[in-house]
Design an enzyme around this catalytic site. Structure first.
Site, PDB file in Angstrom:
ATOM      1  N   THR A 132       0.822  -1.213   0.000  1.00  0.00           N
ATOM      2  CA  THR A 132       0.000   0.000   0.000  1.00  0.00           C
ATOM      3  C   THR A 132       0.857   1.266   0.000  1.00  0.00           C
ATOM      4  O   THR A 132       1.983   1.262   0.506  1.00  0.00           O
ATOM      5  CB  THR A 132      -0.882  -0.015   1.267  1.00  0.00           C
ATOM      6  OG1 THR A 132      -1.534   1.247   1.398  1.00  0.00           O
ATOM      7  CG2 THR A 132      -0.074  -0.245   2.535  1.00  0.00           C
ATOM      8  N   ASP A 133       0.278   2.359  -0.487  1.00  0.00           N
ATOM      9  CA  ASP A 133       0.985   3.645  -0.431  1.00  0.00           C
ATOM     10  C   ASP A 133       1.041   4.190   0.997  1.00  0.00           C
ATOM     11  O   ASP A 133       1.785   5.127   1.278  1.00  0.00           O
ATOM     12  CB  ASP A 133       0.348   4.671  -1.382  1.00  0.00           C
ATOM     13  CG  ASP A 133      -1.107   4.990  -1.070  1.00  0.00           C
ATOM     14  OD1 ASP A 133      -1.684   4.365  -0.148  1.00  0.00           O
ATOM     15  OD2 ASP A 133      -1.685   5.865  -1.752  1.00  0.00           O
ATOM     16  N   GLU A 134       0.241   3.601   1.912  1.00  0.00           N
ATOM     17  CA  GLU A 134       0.214   4.126   3.286  1.00  0.00           C
ATOM     18  C   GLU A 134       1.542   3.928   4.011  1.00  0.00           C
ATOM     19  O   GLU A 134       1.787   4.557   5.037  1.00  0.00           O
ATOM     20  CB  GLU A 134      -0.921   3.479   4.086  1.00  0.00           C
ATOM     21  CG  GLU A 134      -2.274   3.781   3.476  1.00  0.00           C
ATOM     22  CD  GLU A 134      -3.448   3.546   4.415  1.00  0.00           C
ATOM     23  OE1 GLU A 134      -3.230   3.364   5.617  1.00  0.00           O
ATOM     24  OE2 GLU A 134      -4.580   3.568   3.919  1.00  0.00           O
ATOM     25  N   TYR A 157      -2.010  -0.407  10.898  1.00  0.00           N
ATOM     26  CA  TYR A 157      -2.121  -1.098   9.601  1.00  0.00           C
ATOM     27  C   TYR A 157      -0.907  -0.797   8.731  1.00  0.00           C
ATOM     28  O   TYR A 157      -0.236  -1.709   8.224  1.00  0.00           O
ATOM     29  CB  TYR A 157      -3.410  -0.678   8.880  1.00  0.00           C
ATOM     30  CG  TYR A 157      -3.403  -1.005   7.390  1.00  0.00           C
ATOM     31  CD1 TYR A 157      -3.457  -2.325   6.951  1.00  0.00           C
ATOM     32  CD2 TYR A 157      -3.321   0.006   6.428  1.00  0.00           C
ATOM     33  CE1 TYR A 157      -3.433  -2.637   5.589  1.00  0.00           C
ATOM     34  CE2 TYR A 157      -3.296  -0.292   5.071  1.00  0.00           C
ATOM     35  CZ  TYR A 157      -3.354  -1.615   4.651  1.00  0.00           C
ATOM     36  OH  TYR A 157      -3.323  -1.913   3.318  1.00  0.00           O
ATOM     37  N   LYS A 161       2.154  -3.212   7.287  1.00  0.00           N
ATOM     38  CA  LYS A 161       2.453  -3.408   5.856  1.00  0.00           C
ATOM     39  C   LYS A 161       3.905  -2.985   5.564  1.00  0.00           C
ATOM     40  O   LYS A 161       4.604  -3.626   4.778  1.00  0.00           O
ATOM     41  CB  LYS A 161       1.481  -2.611   4.975  1.00  0.00           C
ATOM     42  CG  LYS A 161       0.043  -3.088   4.988  1.00  0.00           C
ATOM     43  CD  LYS A 161      -0.177  -4.487   4.414  1.00  0.00           C
ATOM     44  CE  LYS A 161       0.043  -4.592   2.931  1.00  0.00           C
ATOM     45  NZ  LYS A 161      -0.371  -5.930   2.413  1.00  0.00           N
TER      46      LYS A 161
HETATM   47  P1  NAD Z   1      -9.664  -7.364   1.998  1.00  0.00           P
HETATM   48  O1  NAD Z   1      -9.710  -7.093   3.461  1.00  0.00           O
HETATM   49  O2  NAD Z   1     -10.856  -7.096   1.167  1.00  0.00           O
HETATM   50  O3  NAD Z   1      -9.287  -8.897   1.754  1.00  0.00           O
HETATM   51  C1  NAD Z   1      -8.293  -9.552   2.482  1.00  0.00           C
HETATM   52  C2  NAD Z   1      -8.429 -11.051   2.211  1.00  0.00           C
HETATM   53  O4  NAD Z   1      -7.389 -11.709   2.949  1.00  0.00           O
HETATM   54  C3  NAD Z   1      -9.760 -11.655   2.654  1.00  0.00           C
HETATM   55  O5  NAD Z   1     -10.245 -12.530   1.665  1.00  0.00           O
HETATM   56  C4  NAD Z   1      -9.397 -12.419   3.930  1.00  0.00           C
HETATM   57  O6  NAD Z   1     -10.228 -13.547   4.149  1.00  0.00           O
HETATM   58  C5  NAD Z   1      -7.960 -12.825   3.646  1.00  0.00           C
HETATM   59  N1  NAD Z   1      -7.194 -13.036   4.853  1.00  0.00           N
HETATM   60  C6  NAD Z   1      -7.097 -12.219   5.937  1.00  0.00           C
HETATM   61  N2  NAD Z   1      -6.338 -12.768   6.884  1.00  0.00           N
HETATM   62  C7  NAD Z   1      -5.912 -13.965   6.396  1.00  0.00           C
HETATM   63  C8  NAD Z   1      -5.084 -15.002   6.893  1.00  0.00           C
HETATM   64  N3  NAD Z   1      -4.539 -14.920   8.116  1.00  0.00           N
HETATM   65  N4  NAD Z   1      -4.842 -16.068   6.119  1.00  0.00           N
HETATM   66  C9  NAD Z   1      -5.399 -16.166   4.886  1.00  0.00           C
HETATM   67  N5  NAD Z   1      -6.209 -15.230   4.364  1.00  0.00           N
HETATM   68  C10 NAD Z   1      -6.463 -14.143   5.119  1.00  0.00           C
HETATM   69  O7  NAD Z   1      -8.392  -6.583   1.459  1.00  0.00           O
HETATM   70  P2  NAD Z   1      -8.180  -5.816   0.070  1.00  0.00           P
HETATM   71  O8  NAD Z   1      -8.688  -4.455   0.203  1.00  0.00           O
HETATM   72  O9  NAD Z   1      -8.636  -6.674  -1.032  1.00  0.00           O
HETATM   73  O10 NAD Z   1      -6.589  -5.729   0.063  1.00  0.00           O
HETATM   74  C11 NAD Z   1      -5.806  -6.802  -0.456  1.00  0.00           C
HETATM   75  C12 NAD Z   1      -4.336  -6.458  -0.307  1.00  0.00           C
HETATM   76  O11 NAD Z   1      -4.050  -5.270  -1.037  1.00  0.00           O
HETATM   77  C13 NAD Z   1      -3.906  -6.184   1.129  1.00  0.00           C
HETATM   78  O12 NAD Z   1      -2.625  -6.729   1.312  1.00  0.00           O
HETATM   79  C14 NAD Z   1      -3.874  -4.668   1.227  1.00  0.00           C
HETATM   80  O13 NAD Z   1      -2.929  -4.251   2.174  1.00  0.00           O
HETATM   81  C15 NAD Z   1      -3.469  -4.299  -0.178  1.00  0.00           C
HETATM   82  N6  NAD Z   1      -3.943  -2.987  -0.652  1.00  0.00           N
HETATM   83  C16 NAD Z   1      -5.267  -2.637  -0.544  1.00  0.00           C
HETATM   84  C17 NAD Z   1      -5.694  -1.414  -1.061  1.00  0.00           C
HETATM   85  C18 NAD Z   1      -7.141  -0.989  -1.005  1.00  0.00           C
HETATM   86  O14 NAD Z   1      -7.459   0.141  -1.363  1.00  0.00           O
HETATM   87  N7  NAD Z   1      -8.064  -1.840  -0.588  1.00  0.00           N
HETATM   88  C19 NAD Z   1      -4.770  -0.549  -1.664  1.00  0.00           C
HETATM   89  C20 NAD Z   1      -3.426  -0.929  -1.729  1.00  0.00           C
HETATM   90  C21 NAD Z   1      -3.029  -2.160  -1.235  1.00  0.00           C
HETATM   91  O1  DAU Z   2      -4.157   3.973   0.306  1.00  0.00           O
HETATM   92  C1  DAU Z   2      -4.359   2.595   0.243  1.00  0.00           C
HETATM   93  C2  DAU Z   2      -5.204   2.141   1.402  1.00  0.00           C
HETATM   94  O2  DAU Z   2      -6.523   2.626   1.167  1.00  0.00           O
HETATM   95  C3  DAU Z   2      -5.203   0.627   1.597  1.00  0.00           C
HETATM   96  O3  DAU Z   2      -3.928   0.190   1.914  1.00  0.00           O
HETATM   97  C4  DAU Z   2      -6.183   0.224   2.707  1.00  0.00           C
HETATM   98  O4  DAU Z   2      -6.250  -1.193   2.800  1.00  0.00           O
HETATM   99  C5  DAU Z   2      -7.546   0.771   2.351  1.00  0.00           C
HETATM  100  O5  DAU Z   2      -8.468   0.468   3.389  1.00  0.00           O
HETATM  101  C6  DAU Z   2      -7.495   2.285   2.122  1.00  0.00           C
HETATM  102  O6  DAU Z   2      -7.218   2.981   3.378  1.00  0.00           O
HETATM  103  P1  DAU Z   2      -7.990   4.337   3.788  1.00  0.00           P
HETATM  104  O7  DAU Z   2      -7.929   4.464   5.253  1.00  0.00           O
HETATM  105  O8  DAU Z   2      -7.544   5.477   2.956  1.00  0.00           O
HETATM  106  O9  DAU Z   2      -9.483   3.938   3.294  1.00  0.00           O
HETATM  107  P2  DAU Z   2     -10.914   4.162   3.962  1.00  0.00           P
HETATM  108  O10 DAU Z   2     -11.927   3.795   2.926  1.00  0.00           O
HETATM  109  O11 DAU Z   2     -11.015   3.513   5.301  1.00  0.00           O
HETATM  110  O12 DAU Z   2     -10.964   5.733   4.189  1.00  0.00           O
HETATM  111  C7  DAU Z   2     -10.841   6.632   3.101  1.00  0.00           C
HETATM  112  C8  DAU Z   2     -10.905   8.027   3.658  1.00  0.00           C
HETATM  113  O13 DAU Z   2     -12.235   8.273   4.167  1.00  0.00           O
HETATM  114  C9  DAU Z   2      -9.984   8.266   4.847  1.00  0.00           C
HETATM  115  O14 DAU Z   2      -9.493   9.592   4.798  1.00  0.00           O
HETATM  116  C10 DAU Z   2     -10.879   8.100   6.073  1.00  0.00           C
HETATM  117  C11 DAU Z   2     -12.221   8.588   5.560  1.00  0.00           C
HETATM  118  N1  DAU Z   2     -13.413   7.929   6.168  1.00  0.00           N
HETATM  119  C12 DAU Z   2     -13.449   6.568   6.169  1.00  0.00           C
HETATM  120  C13 DAU Z   2     -14.524   5.912   6.741  1.00  0.00           C
HETATM  121  C14 DAU Z   2     -14.572   4.408   6.766  1.00  0.00           C
HETATM  122  C15 DAU Z   2     -14.433   8.693   6.695  1.00  0.00           C
HETATM  123  O15 DAU Z   2     -14.400   9.932   6.661  1.00  0.00           O
HETATM  124  N2  DAU Z   2     -15.502   8.040   7.252  1.00  0.00           N
HETATM  125  C16 DAU Z   2     -15.580   6.675   7.326  1.00  0.00           C
HETATM  126  O16 DAU Z   2     -16.578   6.142   7.874  1.00  0.00           O
END
Ligand code: NAD
Ligand code: DAU
Length: 349
Positions: A132-134, A157, A161
């Site tokens: 992630t970019d975080e 989180y 990562k």
């Molecule tokens: P998600 O939470 O939707 O899915 C995570 C999956 O991992 C689920 O299917 C869960 O069952 C599985 N999992 C969790 N713990 C596990 C374990 N101990 N063993 C096996 N499986 C397990 O997550 P996502 O949003 O699809 O993100 C996927 C990956 O991409 C993550 O590594 C996250 O850090 C990264 N990522 C997410 C975003 C985003 O915006 N969602 C952006 C950049 C990177």
């Molecule tokens: O940047 C990549 C990341 O983006 C991934 O690595 C994470 O897995 C993914 O969850 C996401 O993280 P964020 O914290 O940016 O996403 P989220 O959707 O939780 O929140 C987006 C923005 O909205 C953030 O500034 C917090 C705000 N927010 C979020 C929720 C859930 C609110 O204002 N209200 C809310 O209820």
């Protein structure tokens, strides 16, 4: 060429799109999806491909070393695309240890299993860590994250990562394990679990519930349609250079409050509600502790080296996303029953 690929977390949001892409685009590959099916994992996300002959699902936990070792004995993996993780920042604030366990220990267990099963003969092997970019922390009002930006994670989180990224690099340097890492911005699209901003707010608008905007809403994220992330992962897995990092972003920055207003407008149209109806649901609530102000990605490297850029514009992607949630209301109802209700009460009441 035939390959056997392990994709972890393939039942989650991004993972399901990656699994679908690999199963459909590479019929000669065997795709093994390892997922523990936590609250975020859902096999419904993969219904359309579950009968494909090149797809295998294995339920298991990446923190179970014995199970993971046996899996590497069972299948001749050529590559690992590692997405399994605890992914929600708010949950990491209430339960940081769960994030350390899955994201750090789980990644190490996979790295160890890959190293041991490949027995230091790494020809043709690759460990791809999806990150992630975080990990870069927060930007001010200007500037972009590049691959050279120093790690500076702020939430449990992002710290977990960042740590797993470091372990992947350490295995590359110490044992010679071939690896690649990508750091992507915020994804959105179908199958996104409704704890994250966009799907949570779509669900709340449908149900006429308050839209809890953290702080003043002046936080910025760079949004990318999930299908474009899956395409980038495919390119990086096949063409990314060993030991390299690739940043992936949407060139699409939005302040949360502006994004929420745009979403409200599109939802009013979709629901046939009077303009301005959904905006009235916006409620400013207590801020997220340690809330990163702004994320924005410089994706020049992946653009120039791998000829990748987003293919779906934000208006198109948001429309596709809203349409998907309307066409899949059973999915939404299923995932918002049970544990979700307890989580929601704890987080928002
Ligand atoms: P998600 O939470 O939707 O899915 C995570 C999956 O991992 C689920 O299917 C869960 O069952 C599985 N999992 C969790 N713990 C596990 C374990 N101990 N063993 C096996 N499986 C397990 O997550 P996502 O949003 O699809 O993100 C996927 C990956 O991409 C993550 O590594 C996250 O850090 C990264 N990522 C997410 C975003 C985003 O915006 N969602 C952006 C950049 C990177
Ligand atoms: O940047 C990549 C990341 O983006 C991934 O690595 C994470 O897995 C993914 O969850 C996401 O993280 P964020 O914290 O940016 O996403 P989220 O959707 O939780 O929140 C987006 C923005 O909205 C953030 O500034 C917090 C705000 N927010 C979020 C929720 C859930 C609110 O204002 N209200 C809310 O209820």
């Amino acid at each position: 060429m035939k390959k056997t690929i392990l994709i972890t977390g393939g039942a989650g949001f991004i993972g399901s799109h990656v699994v679908r892409r690999f199963v459909n685009e590479y019929p000669d590959y065997t795709i093994v999806n390892l997922d523990a099916l936590t609250y975020a994992g859902n096999l419904e996300n993969l219904k359309d491909i579950e009968e494909k002959p090149n797809y295998i699902f294995e339920k298991g936990d990446i923190t179970d070393a014995d199970f993971v070792e046996k899996l590497f004995q069972k299948y001749p993996f050529d590559g690992v695309i590692h997405l399994a993780a605890e992914s929600h920042v708010d949950r990491s604030i209430t339960d940081p240890l769960a994030f350390a366990k899955t994201n750090i220990l789980g990644t190490m267990i996979l790295l160890n299993a890959a190293k041991d099963s490949w027995k230091n003969n790494f020809e043709g092997k690759k460990f791809y860590h999806v990150s992630t970019d975080e990990v870069y922390g927060t930007l001010g009002e200007t500037g972009l994250f590049t691959e050279e930006t120093a790690y500076d994670p702020n939430s449990p989180y992002s710290a977990s990562k960042a740590s797993s990224d470091h372990f992947v690099r350490a295995y590359g340097e110490t044992y010679g394990l071939p690896y690649v890492v990508s750091n992507c911005s915020n994804n959105y699209g179908p199958n996104h679990f409704p704890e994250k901003l966009i799907p949570l707010f779509i669900n709340n608008i449908i149900n006429e519930k308050p839209l809890p905007v953290y702080g003043d809403g002046n936080y910025t994220r760079d949004w990318l349609f999930v299908i474009d992330h899956a395409r980038a992962i495919d390119l990086i897995f096949h063409q990314g250079k060993n030991k390299e990092t690739y940043n992936i972003g949407g060139f699409n920055e939005w302040k949360n409050i502006d994004l929420v207003k745009e979403l409200c407008q599109q939802m009013d149209e979709k629901l046939g509600r009077e303009k301005g109806t959904s905006e009235k649901l916006i409620t400013f609530v207590k801020d997220r502790p340690g809330h990163d102000l702004r994320y924005a990605i410089d994706a020049t490297k992946i653009n120039q080296e791998l000829d990748w850029k987003p293919s779906v514009t934000f208006p198109e992607g948001l429309k596709k996303t809203i349409d998907w949630y309307f066409d899949n209301q059973d999915w939404l109802k299923n995932v918002t029953s049970g544990e979700y209700q307890d989580y929601y009460k704890k987080q928002y009441n």
